[in-house]
Design an enzyme around this catalytic site. Structure first.
Site, PDB file in Angstrom:
ATOM      1  N   ARG A  12       0.969  -1.300  -0.074  1.00  7.07           N
ATOM      2  CA  ARG A  12       0.188   0.044   0.119  1.00  7.07           C
ATOM      3  C   ARG A  12       0.939   1.354   0.142  1.00  7.07           C
ATOM      4  O   ARG A  12       0.495   2.238  -0.454  1.00  7.07           O
ATOM      5  CB  ARG A  12      -1.050   0.087   1.373  1.00  7.07           C
ATOM      6  N   GLU A  60     -19.294   4.600  -2.578  1.00  4.71           N
ATOM      7  CA  GLU A  60     -18.426   4.138  -3.513  1.00  4.71           C
ATOM      8  C   GLU A  60     -19.153   4.089  -4.837  1.00  4.71           C
ATOM      9  O   GLU A  60     -18.519   4.218  -5.913  1.00  4.71           O
ATOM     10  CB  GLU A  60     -18.196   2.671  -3.077  1.00  4.71           C
ATOM     11  N   ARG A 169      -3.587  -6.078   2.035  1.00  2.67           N
ATOM     12  CA  ARG A 169      -3.401  -5.442   3.329  1.00  2.67           C
ATOM     13  C   ARG A 169      -1.853  -5.546   4.006  1.00  2.67           C
ATOM     14  O   ARG A 169      -1.198  -4.701   4.654  1.00  2.67           O
ATOM     15  CB  ARG A 169      -4.321  -5.564   4.488  1.00  2.67           C
TER      16      ARG A 169
END
Lengths: 318, 268
Positions: A12, A60, A169
């Site tokens: 990320r 979203e 993640r």
């Protein structure tokens, strides 16, 4: 190509950093997020170019179509949120307002797979690649480490049309050397040669598969490991067929449902060209659950040790 | 303009009859809205992308994409493409898809729509981009009143006022009917004007078949420093007696006799 000394780095962060680099070079790049910019790391772009960053709030569906509108006017929108909300929640918007008009929107979703961890099933996207892969004109990429993410994001910004990039993640081992590795969408990346079994993987399971293949090697099983970040278009098909010809057995490994992802793509290609036995390893047809990241990888059989156990058992039974 | 609108209505009926499918009710209700936009309000070069002024054009998005027959007919009657192409509507290989598509290069189509509740968000994205590019063009989008039941429309309304998109004008074709009947009965939107105001819009309510009122409302939108909403009260199926205010004509084609009757009424 492979990194000699591995570090643990956040994919990320790679995304956030490369967005800032690209934003400096190309003024048409704009970034949208849905209240998760600190998690997705688009906050880095926000800080650098506030006028080109749009926080759409927790909305979203609106975000996807806003990105479509920006793309209509020549902008290159990068749209980010968790993979669960980026895909399932906005599937209609992505299909009808981004892919159907073939707009230049880049969806970069983080938190794909079971390793979302403690948040549990509601946040663990295990079907996102399946959804995205089935939409015409969508490009789907699942990079494996920090260094590859940087190149993949650059590639996404350079090609025209909708792209879905799935990031984990988890902070991951760096597999690829930043100096020597060049992302090539045309080919599978052959990590190591082998003659007994072909293991096809991508994303965060790559480092697990590499470690697993070393364990297999120590026990006399020579695995050929292919990393296939580009799941669609499936340009790596010929490399996979080539390897399957040699080994006669293919195993796919992914942090995703065994339905519709990389494993399915491999089966589609082999069934039509070279019918071969394929074992698909991923999450079975089920929802995830809460747990610590490593515990979940073990539970779903995606850790190096669990992969080694299952694959060696499978090969010995054959 | 009356002749123009009449030709548009006749085309709509002939196209839907020729396709044996389509949406006459919601197409006939928005004829005056589209007609005023294309003939009096918007700058859109008729030679479309070939025009040196293409980038200066005002953008129009048909969020209620099922009224495609109305938009195609207005575009053809304005000279965007050949009038005879209208009769290819909904046929295999046609550029005039059931719902508007940009894939086929049809002149005048800005975005692909059809799945309701998405056009306004796209319009906001375009309006944001125009502001980033210092382009003074306006973005107009037409929604159905039933379409306002889509939750993402309200996400988009929030987005528009958050970003103070005073280059955005939305028109709601309020014909009060949806497929299953009265909008008030299916799921009421009232008080729509107050809701839109609460979402940060300046709102004008007009008779959606009165061209002077529509034109004035569009002109006042240009004076506003807020995003602007026009609630256009319309009659579904306007101009054809047996279609007016009848939800049965939302998505049904007239047969040969029905077409003859309708065209006679429009000629009268």
């Amino acid at each position: 190509m492979l990194k000699k000394t591995t570090e643990i780095k956040s994919p990320r962060n790679a995304y956030g950093e490369v967005l800032v680099e690209l934003g400096a070079q190309n003024k048409n790049i704009v970034v949208l997020d849905a209240d998760l910019s600190c998690s997705t790391q688009t906050c880095q772009f926000h800080k650098a170019y506030p006028e080109r960053f749009f926080n759409c709030g927790i909305a979203e569906q609106d975000m996807m179509c806003t990105a479509a509108g920006l793309a209509c006017e020549g902008k290159i929108p990068f749209v980010s949120t968790f993979a669960m909300f980026a895909t399932a929640r906005c599937l209609d918007q992505i299909r009808n307002s981004i892919c159907y008009p073939k707009l230049n929107v880049k969806i970069v979703a983080t938190h794909g797979g079971v390793t979302v961890g403690e948040d549990g099933a509601s946040h663990q996207a295990l079907e996102d690649i399946s959804y995205m892969r089935s939409i015409p004109d969508m490009t789907v990429i699942v990079p494996a480490d920090y260094n590859e993410v940087k190149q993949v994001i650059k590639y996404a910004s350079e090609i025209h049309g909708p792209v879905y990039v799935r990031l984990a993640r988890t902070n991951l081992k760096t597999v690829f050397d930043e100096e020597k590795y060049v992302f090539n969408p045309e080919r599978a990346v052959k990590i190591c040669e082998g003659s007994d079994v072909t293991i096809v993987t991508n994303g965060e399971t790559l480092s697990e598969v590499i470690s697993c293949s070393q364990m297999l090697g120590e026990n006399g099983i020579k695995a050929e490991v292919l990393h296939v970040p580009l799941v669609k278009p499936f340009f790596a098909a010929s490399d996979i067929i080539e390897s399957a010809k040699k080994t006669g057995l293919v195993i796919t490994v992914e942090n995703h449902s065994v339905i519709g992802g990389l494993g399915s793509a491999v089966c589609e290609v082999l069934s039509a060209n070279l019918p071969t036995r394929v074992l698909r390893i991923g999450t079975p047809d089920c929802f995830g659950q809460s747990g610590e990241q490593r515990a979940l990888m073990e539970f779903f059989g995606l850790s190096d040790k669990k992969l080694y156990e299952r694959i060696s058992r499978y090969i010995n039974k054959k | 303009m009356k002749d123009f609108n009449n030709s548009v209505r006749r085309d709509i009926l002939k196209m839907i009859h020729g396709a044996k499918s389509g949406h006459p009710g919601g197409s006939l209700s928005c004829v005056e809205i589209l007609s005023v936009l294309y003939n009096k309000i918007m700058f859109v070069p008729r030679d479309w992308k070939k025009s040196p002024d293409f980038d200066k054009r005002d953008r129009f998005i048909l969020s209620k994409g099922h009224a495609s027959a109305a938009l195609y007919s207005v575009l053809a009657n304005c000279g965007f493409f050949a009038h005879e192409e209208l009769m290819t509507f909904r046929h295999l290989g046609s550029r005039l898809q059931g719902h508007p598509s940009t894939r086929l290069g049809l002149e005048g189509i800005e975005v692909s729509t059809g799945s309701l509740g998405q056009g306004l968000s796209i319009a906001c994205g375009i309006a944001l981009a125009l502001k980033l590019n210092n382009n003074p063009a306006y973005v107009y989008t037409l929604l159905g009143d039933g379409e306002m039941q889509e939750g993402s429309v309200w996400e988009a309304l929030m987005n528009a006022s958050h970003h103070k998109l005073n280059n955005l004008v939305i028109v709601i074709d309020k014909n009060r009917l949806q497929i299953d009947g009265d909008t008030d009965r299916v799921k009421s939107l009232e008080p729509l004007d107050k809701k839109l105001e609460a979402f940060g819009f300046e709102v004008k309510e007009v008779d959606g078949h009165n061209e002077d009122m529509l034109e004035k409302a569009f002109l006042s939108a240009k004076e506003s420093d807020k995003p602007f909403a026009i609630i256009a009260n319309t009659v579904k199926g306007k101009g054809v007696s047996y279609m007016e205010n009848n939800p049965g004509w939302h998505g049904k084609a007239p047969n040969d006799n029905e077409l003859t009757v309708a065209l006679e009424e429009l000629n009268a």
